[in-house]
Design a protein around this motif. Structure first.
Motif: not given
Length: 189
Positions: A129-153
């Protein structure tokens, strides 16, 4: 090698690739869809948006597609992108090429901004994404729970066309001139 449009009959081959990610946090889906469910997804998405497959020697090694980013009418000029590659082909330029073709097709449709959601950390996808010129908008913290842990997106954004007043509605891919589509698809043939 060639890039072509997916058809519902590709569901088995695409599921073979998607299954490689079902037990990871790269997708938040927990159960692998059936072939019929996946075929319906392809059919639904392709009524408006591109759904691409990359073939090498007649075997599908990756796919990418776009779908509406949010449902309200004012969001119609945005699209969210997804990409899945067979794990044997990472870091060989397939992801970049699929994204390039997908974004060029979306621009022809009238899409102005594309978005990508990446479960982090995922160095390869973040680098894509960054190499393609996308800008990081931000991160949703602990937004998905899978495989026994919370994940950020983390969410990434890229403008792909000018923003004018009173834009025309996006048009389904079927309304884009075929010669323009063929010019873009021929990038890898």
């Amino acid at each position: 090698m060639k890039i072509r449009f997916a058809v519902p009959e590709d569901s088995s081959a695409l599921l073979r690739i998607y299954a490689q990610y079902i037990d990871t946090p790269i997708t938040f889906e927990r159960t692998l869809p059936t072939e019929a469910e996946f075929a319906e997804r392809i059919a639904s998405i392709t009524t408006i948006y591109p759904y691409l497959v990359w073939e090498k020697g007649g075997i599908i090694i990756g796919y990418a597609y776009a779908h509406r980013q949010m449902e309200r009418e004012a969001y119609q000029w945005n699209a969210e992108l997804s990409i899945y590659l067979d794990k044997t082909v990472h870091s060989n330029g397939a992801g970049t090429t699929l994204y390039q073709v997908l974004i060029e097709l979306l621009a022809l449709q009238g899409v102005k901004t594309v978005y990508g959601g990446v479960t982090v950390p995922n160095e390869k996808s973040e680098r894509l994404h960054l190499g393609f010129g996308f800008q990081r908008l931000g991160t949703y913290h602990n937004t998905g729970y899978k495989n026994g842990q919370w994940h950020h997106v983390s969410w990434f954004e890229k403008a792909i066309a000018p923003y004018q007043s009173d834009p025309a509605p996006i048009r389904p891919l079927s309304q884009v001139p075929p010669q323009d589509i063929l010019r873009i698809l021929s990038v890898v043939e």
